[in-house]
Enzyme design. Structure first.
Site, mmCIF file in Angstrom:
data_model
loop_
_atom_site.group_PDB
_atom_site.id
_atom_site.type_symbol
_atom_site.label_atom_id
_atom_site.label_comp_id
_atom_site.label_asym_id
_atom_site.label_seq_id
_atom_site.Cartn_x
_atom_site.Cartn_y
_atom_site.Cartn_z
ATOM 1 N N ASP A 270 0.861 -1.168 0.000
ATOM 2 C CA ASP A 270 0.000 0.000 0.000
ATOM 3 C C ASP A 270 0.909 1.233 0.000
ATOM 4 O O ASP A 270 2.132 1.122 0.090
ATOM 5 C CB ASP A 270 -0.951 -0.039 1.218
ATOM 6 C CG ASP A 270 -2.172 0.827 0.999
ATOM 7 O OD1 ASP A 270 -3.199 0.595 1.649
ATOM 8 O OD2 ASP A 270 -2.115 1.752 0.143
HETATM 9 C C1 GLC Z 1 -4.364 4.304 -0.061
HETATM 10 C C2 GLC Z 1 -5.258 3.145 0.319
HETATM 11 C C3 GLC Z 1 -5.350 2.081 -0.744
HETATM 12 C C4 GLC Z 1 -5.219 2.733 -2.113
HETATM 13 C C5 GLC Z 1 -3.800 3.258 -2.211
HETATM 14 C C6 GLC Z 1 -3.547 3.946 -3.563
HETATM 15 O O1 GLC Z 1 -3.667 4.745 1.066
HETATM 16 O O2 GLC Z 1 -4.972 2.480 1.552
HETATM 17 O O3 GLC Z 1 -6.608 1.420 -0.560
HETATM 18 O O4 GLC Z 1 -5.488 1.783 -3.122
HETATM 19 O O5 GLC Z 1 -3.490 4.165 -1.168
HETATM 20 O O6 GLC Z 1 -4.295 5.110 -3.648
#
Ligand code: GLC
Length: 709
Positions: A270
């Site tokens: 993430d």
């Molecule tokens: C965010 C979220 C995740 C998302 C990623 C990209 O912090 O936790 O669900 O897909 O970043 O935006």
């Protein structure tokens, strides 16, 4: 037709040949995901000025959150025409319930209990997304949730693993279709692996401490369903599991996800979750981060650059092997090949993509989704509205377009059809009321619709709330409207269950709309006017009070369960100041029908391992409206080698009955429906007695008994 399973994820000869031409730097570059726009997140400023140079040098494998067509084309052209090997980029984005047409938020979609609808919605989302130049969506989010204080419940499928598994498969099939190389298919990504929904106190990014049994019983199953449906990507969670950050957790990513669950696609971190293991205090510097996350099994690093900065050195030091690196690179290259990007790197680029957005067919699907996901929580004969009956429209959400949620990609609030606009389009007479005109102008009215809710920015990531009631001013509006003596129809917009306990007595009807998206008012009007009956059923319990949380349907019995026959008895599991029961339980939802359940019986009172048992239930609609009823089937182990929930959803059927119609529905019980992780953590049945229960929701069930033999 190519199979949708991951058998095809073994690297092709072409990709292996490409790998053999790559330098070490170019291999490491494929593991990097860059964010293009300058983004300040957790203190990290992502400066895209270097991104172009990095792409030319082959040090970028994919790009996050780009959605401007000119940028997409420029970036892909740079990669394909100006880097040494011309390896195309993957473009990924959070398109979770709509790209330009906002469908209802995912928690609302789960209230449809309709995998076919979810698959069609996902196909509609993929149509717009694939026409915008994108290849991968970070959806579906399949975190099992039990705590509405957590803002991200809005993205989830709710609190039940069986229903969430069915919906996860539907999302993956709808996004990926039969073959990723098809023009309107996009790759899906199930997230966040694992356990993010169990953040303590519902506080965002907080510690997670759940048993392995809970993980295996309710958290992992939707991910397994996604893998079985051929999902191409899994995203790691920010939180710890067994006190190890998921992003650097080898047990989770290698032993469980790869070896046990059979996932062969790409594991992506993430947003900066790799570097954040320093904050988790399991690493001291970014080289240590790179080593731990690589060793745990991570393939692709989102935004942070620890792989970029340290893998070459770690290989030189013999700490990690180039052979392992090659496996990781091949997973990324294979995904690009499956998406057809080596045949046509510009496959998702269309001249003037706007012509593919907000099509009438897409909006019609979005309206159908609104109609099937709104949940009617109360109706004391206030709905449906009488034809052309003049109504009062009152409250801040009558004309609000802030109903598309927090993760809405490029959806525009300005495209939303509001409740007021829907009454205008239907030429349904109404009087717009405010606090100064409420008393005088409502005199001739029979019904007042009061539209309230939380702002879109109050739910979603980073938006945990400890207090879940509507604002005092909004609650006051309801009470003021009630004083007119008219029928009060409450329509609530929110990204999560709110606490309606205080308001419930002042409303004659309650429609819970969640965040319905672009076709909000149009769908709601069809429900209010009775053109279609509400049919949504709650997938996340509505607490009576925040103090009950976590409160969910598939809880254990405890050794001293509350005794309704002796409510005053002190020494059992209860509160002295609020009830145990939620305000509205899992599976609850009203329709314009009046369904009577009768003649519930089993074909046999015992079930052998290789046999089945039929469960019959007769429904009759005594109402004056046709409606869709979701008949639910639960089991309860009367005993087992471990304590099991008082209810476990195992099947459901959606039955439409016209007014006065009667129909018998049949479920088929199989041995597999009774399995659980036993005392030795083996997934098995035990030859014991079980209740089999059917009914309209988890709090109203008719039970029969079956013996497993
Ligand atoms: C965010 C979220 C995740 C998302 C990623 C990209 O912090 O936790 O669900 O897909 O970043 O935006």
């Amino acid at each position: 037709m190519k199979s949708n399973t991951l058998k095809s994820s073994s690297p092709s000869v072409k990709m292996s040949a490409l790998l053999s031409q790559m330098t070490l730097e170019e291999k490491i570059g494929q593991l990097q995901q860059s964010a293009y726009f300058s983004t300040v997140v957790t203190g990290h400023v992502v400066d895209h000025s270097g991104t172009i140079e990095a792409i030319k040098a082959g040090r970028v494998g994919s790009v996050l959150s780009v959605h401007d067509e000119r940028d997409l084309k420029m970036l892909q052209k740079t990669a394909v025409e100006e880097s040494r090997l011309g390896i195309p980029l993957l473009f990924m984005f959070d398109v979770i319930h709509g790209y330009k047409t906002a469908f209802p938020i995912n928690l609302a979609l789960s209230n449809s209990w309709d995998p076919d609808l979810v698959e069609r919605v996902s196909r509609g989302v993929a149509y717009e997304t694939s026409h915008a130049g994108l290849h991968v969506t970070f959806s579906p989010m399949v975190d099992l949730v039990r705590d509405p204080r957590w803002g991200r419940v809005m993205e989830s499928n709710g609190e039940d693993p069986y229903l969430s598994s069915l919906l996860t498969q539907a999302y993956v099939k709808g996004y990926q279709q039969d073959d990723l190389a098809q023009p309107h298919a996009i790759a899906a990504c199930v997230k966040h692996f694992a356990g993010y929904g169990f953040a303590e106190a519902g506080r965002e990014y907080n510690t997670v401490d759940v048993s392995e049994r809970t993980l295996r019983s309710v958290v992992f199953p939707p991910f397994q369903a996604g893998i079985d449906a051929g999902v191409r990507m899994v995203m790691t969670a920010f939180n710890v599991i067994n006190d190890r950050p998921a992003t650097a957790n080898r047990w989770l990513l290698n032993d469980v996800l790869r070896d046990e669950m059979g996932f062969q696609g790409v594991i992506i971190s993430d947003y900066t979750s790799t570097e954040e293991i320093i904050q988790h205090k399991v690493a001291t510097d970014t080289k240590d981060v790179a080593y731990q996350c690589f060793e745990a099994g991570l393939d692709h690093e989102m935004v942070s650059q620890t792989f970029q900065h340290h893998l070459k050195e770690l290989i030189a030091e013999g700490k990690i092997s180039e052979e392992t690196l090659n496996e990781r690179v091949l997973r990324i290259l294979t995904l690009k090949e499956q998406l057809g990007l080596f045949d046509n790197p510009y496959r998702n680029f269309y001249e003037d993509s706007a012509q593919y957005m907000l099509l009438e067919t897409t909006k019609a699907l979005a309206q159908e989704a609104v109609e099937k996901t709104v949940v009617m929580l109360k109706n004391d004969d206030a709905l449906p509205l009488k034809p052309k009956q003049t109504v009062g429209l009152f409250g801040p959400f009558i004309e609000s377009q802030d109903v598309i949620g927090e993760w809405a990609a490029l959806c525009e609030k300005s495209d939303v059809i509001t409740l007021k606009q829907a009454f205008d389009q239907a030429k349904h007479p109404y009087v717009l009321l405010d606090e100064t005109t409420l008393d005088t102008r409502s005199r001739e009215l029979d019904t007042i619709i009061v539209a309230l809710g939380e702002a879109g920015s109050e739910a979603g990531e980073g938006n945990s709330k400890a207090k879940l009631r509507l604002s005092a001013s909004q609650e006051a509006l309801v009470k003021k409207a009630h004083q007119t003596g008219k029928n009060i129809v409450l329509v609530v917009f929110a990204g999560r269950p709110l606490i309606l306990t205080e308001l419930e007595p002042f409303a004659d009807a309650i429609l819970y709309a969640y965040q319905p998206g672009t076709m909000s008012g149009a769908g709601l009007y069809r429900l209010l006017s009775g053109q279609v009956s509400p049919s949504g059923r709650l997938t996340l319990t509505f607490p009576y009070h925040e103090g009950q949380i976590p409160v969910y349907y598939n809880h254990l019995n405890t050794g001293r369960p509350f005794d309704h026959a002796r409510p005053e008895y002190r020494y059992n599991s209860r509160f002295i100041d609020i009830p145990n029961e939620p305000l509205y339980p899992f599976g609850f939802g009203l329709t314009y029908g009046q369904f009577e359940y009768s003649d519930v019986f089993l074909s046999k009172d015992h079930l052998r391992e290789d046999d089945t048992v039929k469960v019959y239930v007769t429904l009759k609609n005594h109402g004056s409206h046709g409606a869709l009823e979701t008949v639910q089937l639960y089991i309860e182990a009367q005993s087992f080698s471990v304590s099991r929930p008082v209810n476990e959803l195992k099947a459901f059927k959606q039955v439409y009955l016209d007014a006065g119609e009667e129909k018998t529905t049949v479920f088929t019980l199989t041995n597999a429906m009774f399995k659980a992780f036993n005392i030795d953590m083996a997934w098995t049945t035990e030859q014991r007695s079980y209740f089999v229960k059917v009914g309209p929701h988890s709090g109203a069930l008719i039970a029969r008994t079956v013996q497993l033999t």
